[in-house]
Structure formats: structure tokens, C-alpha cells
Design an enzyme around this catalytic site. Structure first.
Site, PDB file in Angstrom:
ATOM      1  N   GLN A 248       0.831  -1.201   0.000  1.00 54.53           N
ATOM      2  CA  GLN A 248       0.000   0.000   0.000  1.00 54.53           C
ATOM      3  C   GLN A 248       0.866   1.251   0.000  1.00 54.53           C
ATOM      4  OE1 GLN A 248      -3.244  -0.001   2.762  1.00 54.53           O
ATOM      5  NE2 GLN A 248      -3.918   2.009   2.116  1.00 54.53           N
ATOM      6  N   PHE A 249       1.180   1.734  -1.211  1.00 54.54           N
ATOM      7  CA  PHE A 249       2.026   2.912  -1.337  1.00 54.54           C
ATOM      8  C   PHE A 249       1.374   4.155  -0.738  1.00 54.54           C
ATOM      9  CE2 PHE A 249      -0.637   3.469  -5.040  1.00 54.54           C
ATOM     10  CZ  PHE A 249      -0.732   4.842  -5.195  1.00 54.54           C
ATOM     11  N   THR A 250       0.043   4.162  -0.595  1.00 56.27           N
ATOM     12  CA  THR A 250      -0.643   5.348  -0.082  1.00 56.27           C
ATOM     13  C   THR A 250      -0.316   5.636   1.384  1.00 56.27           C
ATOM     14  OG1 THR A 250      -2.649   4.101   0.429  1.00 56.27           O
ATOM     15  CG2 THR A 250      -2.534   5.154  -1.744  1.00 56.27           C
TER      16      THR A 250
END
Length: 146
Positions: free
Chosen positions: A78-80
């Protein structure tokens, strides 16, 4: 490296209508990787996850680890997690590692968890995923390697 750990009664990840990973009782790990993360960061967090005592004992105290309750892991990239919302209304993701850097570290992290004796299911790196979970407790912990 940043991980949001949620203790879960059950969880799954679906991509394009197909379940790619599912667990019964265990941890859902939302995994963010930044530019300077290394395998050492992954090792640190894998050992921390395996050793945390977030499950109740006979007296109702958080005193048991995931292996003691035969729990499983669902790991989701999850890059967010590295989204910066301090300026404006649209997040900036410049602190998130590019996929060519992040994916190998995420894969290494999942293997490091397996080396700790844990069962690990995963989402699909870079895919649009539907994550479903029952947050048990709720218990949510943020772990950072820096």
C-alpha cells in the site's frame, strides 16, 4: 518502511473478482515502502510482527503472539501509506518508493515473515484490490522501521 497492522477475525483480498489471499484469525498488514528502505527494514518489521503480543491470554490480557494462537498474515502492499496531505487537497506520493524498488522489498518482507514460521497470504502488488476484514478488538498498530 511503515506497516499498519490490524488484528483480524478473518480477511481477504480480491482482484478483478478473484480472491488472491484469505486468512482466518490473524493480522492484516498494510505495507508501505519508501525510497531508502532495505532488507534490514523488512527484517526488523517481520521480527516485530512475529513477536508482538496482541492476543488475549486466559486472563484477558494481551499476552500471546500470533504463533501462539495459530494466526495467519495477510500482507497487502500500500504505497498510499506514504501519502503526504500537508499541502493542498490531493495527496503527494513522492515519499513512496517506485514499484521497481518497492516490490522486491515487499516480496522479501513476506519471505521474512514466513521464515518466522508464519503463514502468509498476499494481495497482488500494484493491483487495484478490494480488502475485506473484520477488525478484531479493534486492534490497530502502526510499526515503522525508522
Amino acid at each position: 518502511m511503515k506497516v499498519v497492522l490490524q488484528r483480524s477475525g478473518n480477511a481477504s483480498v480480491t482482484v478483478d473478482g478473484e480472491v488472491t489471499g484469505a486468512i482466518r484469525k490473524g493480522y492484516v498488514l498494510l505495507v508501505g515502502i519508501t525510497h531508502d528502505d532495505t532488507e534490514q527494514d523488512a527484517d526488523y518489521i517481520a521480527k516485530k510482527v512475529a513477536g508482538l503480543r496482541l492476543w488475549e491470554d486466559e486472563e484477558g490480557k494481551m499476552n500471546r503472539s500470533i504463533d501462539e494462537v495459530e494466526g495467519e498474515i495477510l500482507s497487502v502492499s500500500q504505497f498510499t501509506l506514504y501519502g503526504d496531505v500537508r499541502k493542498g487537497r490531493r495527496p503527494s506520493f513522492i515519499e513512496a518508493a517506485r514499484p521497481d524498488k518497492a516490490e522486491p522489498i515487499w516480496n522479501y518482507f513476506n519471505e521474512a515473515l514466513r521464515e518466522q514460521g508464519l503463514t502468509v497470504e498476499t494481495g497482488v502488488f500494484g493491483a487495484m484490490m478490494d480488502v475485506s476484514l473484520v477488525n478484531d478488538g479493534p486492534v490497530t498498530i502502526i510499526i515503522e522501521s525508522k
